[in-house]
Motif scaffolding. Sequence first.
Motif, PDB file in Angstrom:
ATOM      1  N   GLU A  23     -43.281 -44.752  -8.501  1.00 54.13           N
ATOM      2  CA  GLU A  23     -41.955 -44.599  -7.907  1.00 54.13           C
ATOM      3  C   GLU A  23     -41.027 -45.644  -8.508  1.00 54.13           C
ATOM      4  N   LEU A  25     -37.654 -47.629  -7.767  1.00 53.87           N
ATOM      5  CA  LEU A  25     -36.763 -48.003  -6.667  1.00 53.87           C
ATOM      6  C   LEU A  25     -35.494 -48.595  -7.262  1.00 53.87           C
ATOM      7  N   ILE A  38     -34.886 -43.827  -4.227  1.00 52.82           N
ATOM      8  CA  ILE A  38     -36.280 -43.880  -4.657  1.00 52.82           C
ATOM      9  C   ILE A  38     -36.554 -42.606  -5.445  1.00 52.82           C
TER      10      ILE A  38
END
Length: 164
Positions: A23, A25, A38
């Motif tokens: 992921e 961010l 995100i």
Amino acid sequence: MGATPYKDGVNFAIFSEHATSVELLLFDKHDDAEPIQIIQLNPTINKTFHFWHIFVKRLTPGTFYAYRVDGPQDLHGAGHRFNKNKVLIDPYSKGNSNALWNRIDALGTKDNLASSMRSVVIDISDYDWEGDRPLNRPISDTIIYELHAGGFTRSPSLGCKNYG
């Protein structure tokens, strides 16, 4: 590798041979406790060999970012210690912020989003190198030392003006 800015956005690329998910961010400011976005990288689209990558349109230098990476906890004693609760800086980043960083929160298994370091997108294309040029020395002729300057100069017997 790292975050590479272009006129219409930023390309992010990170290497992880054993990651099962990544992921990205994105933070508006270096001290924001929560990301403004995100982005879950899709391994079918955003992974080439062991390289995870994504191009984010309209992003600019100065954007702060970090990763969450998940994967095996251990692979037959191979030492893998992925923890999806930990927010990680980019090992290829050209800059990081430790404004919120709390070393204790980086340990253990608990989420450290509110106190993690952040990487920052930096455009080095117009950096003034002041005439510096690469040494063009083969890696086979190169010696690299890593040391902690404080520990290396701790002893008063060294005669350093500001030892330790």
